[in-house]
Design a protein around this motif. Sequence first.
Motif, PDB file in Angstrom:
ATOM      1  N   LEU A 219      -4.889   2.977  -4.340  1.00 52.15           N
ATOM      2  CA  LEU A 219      -5.564   1.989  -3.485  1.00 52.15           C
ATOM      3  C   LEU A 219      -6.181   0.841  -4.278  1.00 52.15           C
ATOM      4  O   LEU A 219      -6.587  -0.176  -3.698  1.00 52.15           O
ATOM      5  N   SER A 220      -6.242   0.998  -5.588  1.00 54.40           N
ATOM      6  CA  SER A 220      -7.008   0.031  -6.386  1.00 54.40           C
ATOM      7  C   SER A 220      -6.423  -1.382  -6.344  1.00 54.40           C
ATOM      8  O   SER A 220      -7.142  -2.355  -6.582  1.00 54.40           O
ATOM      9  N   GLY A 221      -5.115  -1.476  -6.021  1.00 52.43           N
ATOM     10  CA  GLY A 221      -4.508  -2.799  -5.925  1.00 52.43           C
ATOM     11  C   GLY A 221      -4.991  -3.572  -4.712  1.00 52.43           C
ATOM     12  O   GLY A 221      -4.845  -4.799  -4.642  1.00 52.43           O
ATOM     13  N   PHE A 222      -5.578  -2.865  -3.764  1.00 56.41           N
ATOM     14  CA  PHE A 222      -5.958  -3.507  -2.489  1.00 56.41           C
ATOM     15  C   PHE A 222      -7.446  -3.432  -2.192  1.00 56.41           C
ATOM     16  O   PHE A 222      -7.960  -4.179  -1.388  1.00 56.41           O
ATOM     17  N   VAL A 223      -8.119  -2.494  -2.836  1.00 57.28           N
ATOM     18  CA  VAL A 223      -9.559  -2.374  -2.603  1.00 57.28           C
ATOM     19  C   VAL A 223     -10.267  -2.767  -3.895  1.00 57.28           C
ATOM     20  O   VAL A 223     -10.156  -2.067  -4.912  1.00 57.28           O
TER      21      VAL A 223
ATOM     22  N   PHE B 290     -12.297  -1.109 -10.894  1.00 53.65           N
ATOM     23  CA  PHE B 290     -12.933  -0.671 -12.137  1.00 53.65           C
ATOM     24  C   PHE B 290     -12.864   0.854 -12.267  1.00 53.65           C
ATOM     25  O   PHE B 290     -12.543   1.391 -13.329  1.00 53.65           O
ATOM     26  N   ILE B 291     -13.160   1.530 -11.147  1.00 55.68           N
ATOM     27  CA  ILE B 291     -13.153   3.009 -11.186  1.00 55.68           C
ATOM     28  C   ILE B 291     -11.772   3.516 -11.580  1.00 55.68           C
ATOM     29  O   ILE B 291     -11.629   4.451 -12.365  1.00 55.68           O
TER      30      ILE B 291
ATOM     31  N   THR C 239       0.837  -1.205   0.000  1.00 48.70           N
ATOM     32  CA  THR C 239       0.000   0.000   0.000  1.00 48.70           C
ATOM     33  C   THR C 239       0.865   1.245   0.000  1.00 48.70           C
ATOM     34  O   THR C 239       0.693   2.155  -0.820  1.00 48.70           O
ATOM     35  N   ALA C 240       1.841   1.270   0.925  1.00 50.07           N
ATOM     36  CA  ALA C 240       2.725   2.439   0.996  1.00 50.07           C
ATOM     37  C   ALA C 240       3.495   2.586  -0.301  1.00 50.07           C
ATOM     38  O   ALA C 240       3.649   3.705  -0.829  1.00 50.07           O
TER      39      ALA C 240
END
Lengths: 300, 251
Positions: free
Chosen positions: B193-197, B202-203, B41-42
Motif C-alpha cells: 500500500l505504500s505506493g498509494f498511502v 516511511f514505515i 493497487t491490485a
Amino acid sequence: MASAIVLDKLTKYYPGSKAPAINQLSISIKSGEVYGFLGSNGAGKSTTIRLILDFIRPSSGRITVQGMDSVADSVAIRRHIGYLAGDVALPKRVTGRQLLHHLASLSGGIDLDYLGKLEKDFQAQLDKRIGTLSKGNRQKIGLIQALMWQPNVSVLDDPTSGLDPLMQEQFYSAISDAKKRGAAIFLSSHSFSEVERICDHIGIIRAGELVYEGTVASVAAKRMPNWQVTVSSKADAATLKKSKSLKVSNLSDLSLTVCPVASISSALLALSKVEIKSMTIKQDNLEDEFMSFYNQEGQK
Amino acid sequence: MFTLWWSIGVSVLVSITILSFLAIKDEAAQLNQALSGITDTAGSFLGGSDLFSPIGYLNSQIYFILLPILVIIMTVNLASSLMSKDESDLTVELVLSRPVSRNHLMFGKLLAWFTILFTVFVVSYGVAAVCVKIVDMPINQWNLLLTHAISFIFSASFGLIAFALTAVSRFTRRIAGVIAIVFSLGGYVISSLSGFVDGFKFIAKLLPYHYYDTVQMLSGKVDLGLVIYLVGITAVALVAMSVGYSRRDIG
C-alpha cells in the motif's frame, strides 16, 4: 563428611509474583546421606529441585553441588547428578531402551551391565514404545534413567509415585546401595512411611520456608505420646481437664485424648488421681509431626 | 513426517502453478494487454502489473506471495514447535538433566529447523526447475535458483524471529508465532500500500517486504537492502536467542 549439596539462603521469585516461591532456604546434605524433603503441594519442593538442576535461576542465594556452583558449573554438575522429575515426562514415540541409549550418548556412555541389572530388578519394559506403557512402567524407566549413571548425587522428586509395593522395595534397595557407595540423595516424597524408612534427615517446607529440619531419629525422640483414656465418671474427666500437667481433648463424655504438657511422669501422676477404665497409647509418626507444622500455620 | 508433507505440499503447489502456464503461454502478450487497466493497487499486491510474461507469471503467482506465505507458516510453526513443545510437556528436563548446555540444546534445535527447511527447499526447487523446463519458460536456471533460495531465506527470516522470541523469554515465547506472522504479513500489506498511502511510505522502508523484489531476482539481481536485512536479522536473532535462552527459566 563433605557436603554434596549446599543451598545457601536460596530465594526464588517467579515473574509477576510478589511472594517468594522459596525464601532464604538453607540446607546442607552430606555424601552418603539420604535427605527427605516434605511439604504440601505448592510449598516449594519442586521449585527447590528445579533450582538445584539449574532449570530455573535463583533470585538470590546460591547452590553448590560437590563444591561447584549450580549456575556457573551447571554442565559439569550434571555429570554427577541423577535426576527424576515429579510426574516424569518422557517422549512417547520412542522405546525406553532408545531413550536410555540416547541419554547415555549425551553423557558419554554408561555401564551397560548396571543398566541390565536395573532393567532386571525393576522388571522394566524397555522395548515397548513409552506411549503404550502404564504410569507405573513409565516411572520405572524414569527411575532407571536417574539411577543408571551410579551418580554421586541423586535428586528425586516423588520417586515411588505409581510403583507397586514390590517395585518400591526394589527402589529402597537401590537407594540403600547408592548410600553405601557414598552418594548423596535428595528426595521429595508424599509418603511419610517411605521417608521414615529410608531417610537420615528430613526437612519440612511450608510456603517456601524451611519450618523444620532434623534427623528422623530426633523427630521420634521429641515426640510426646498421646494417650486415649476412658475414665469412669464425668467428675474424673473434669479433674483431668483441670490438671496443668495434661492437655486434654474430648472424644466423648468419658473418652479423652490426653497428652503430657511438660513431662511424662507428671502426666502419669495426674492420671493416677482418677479411676481409669482403659488406656491405649497412640503412636505418633512423621505424618503427625508434619501435620503439626501445618496446623500451627492454620492457627496463626 | 513434517518434512515429507511440507515437501510434497509446497512442491505440488509450485508444480501446478508453473504447469498452468502452459494454458496461457501463447496468449501471454494479449492477456497482459487486456489487464493493462489493472489498478496499480491490485498490481502492487501481486508484485507488479506484469502478470503473464514468464518472469511476471513466476513473480506474481509463486515468488512474490504464494511461496513466502507457505514457507513463513511452515517455518514459524516449526520454530515454535521445536522450541516450545518439549518445554511445555517438560521432556526438556530429561535432556537438560544431562551434561548438555542450554546453548548446545538450542543450536541443535536450530540445526534441525534449518535441515528441515533446506530439505523442503531442495525438493521444491528441483520440482520448480523441472516444471520450468517442461513448460519451456525462458528463465535462466541460476536466476531461478537464486530467486527460490532468496525466497526461502527471506521467509525463513520470520521463522528465525519466532525462534528467537521463543528462546529469549517465557513471556515472548507465548506470543512469538503471532508477532512473526503479523510482522511478515503486516509488512506485506503495508509495503504493497505504500505506493498509494503517503503515511506508509516511511514505515514501509523499515519493513523487509519493501526490499523483496522477485522480478529483480528472476533477472539475477538482489536488492542490497534485502541482503542487509537478512544478515542483520540473522545476527540479531542468533545473539538474542543465545543470550536469552542461557539466562531465562526453562519450563
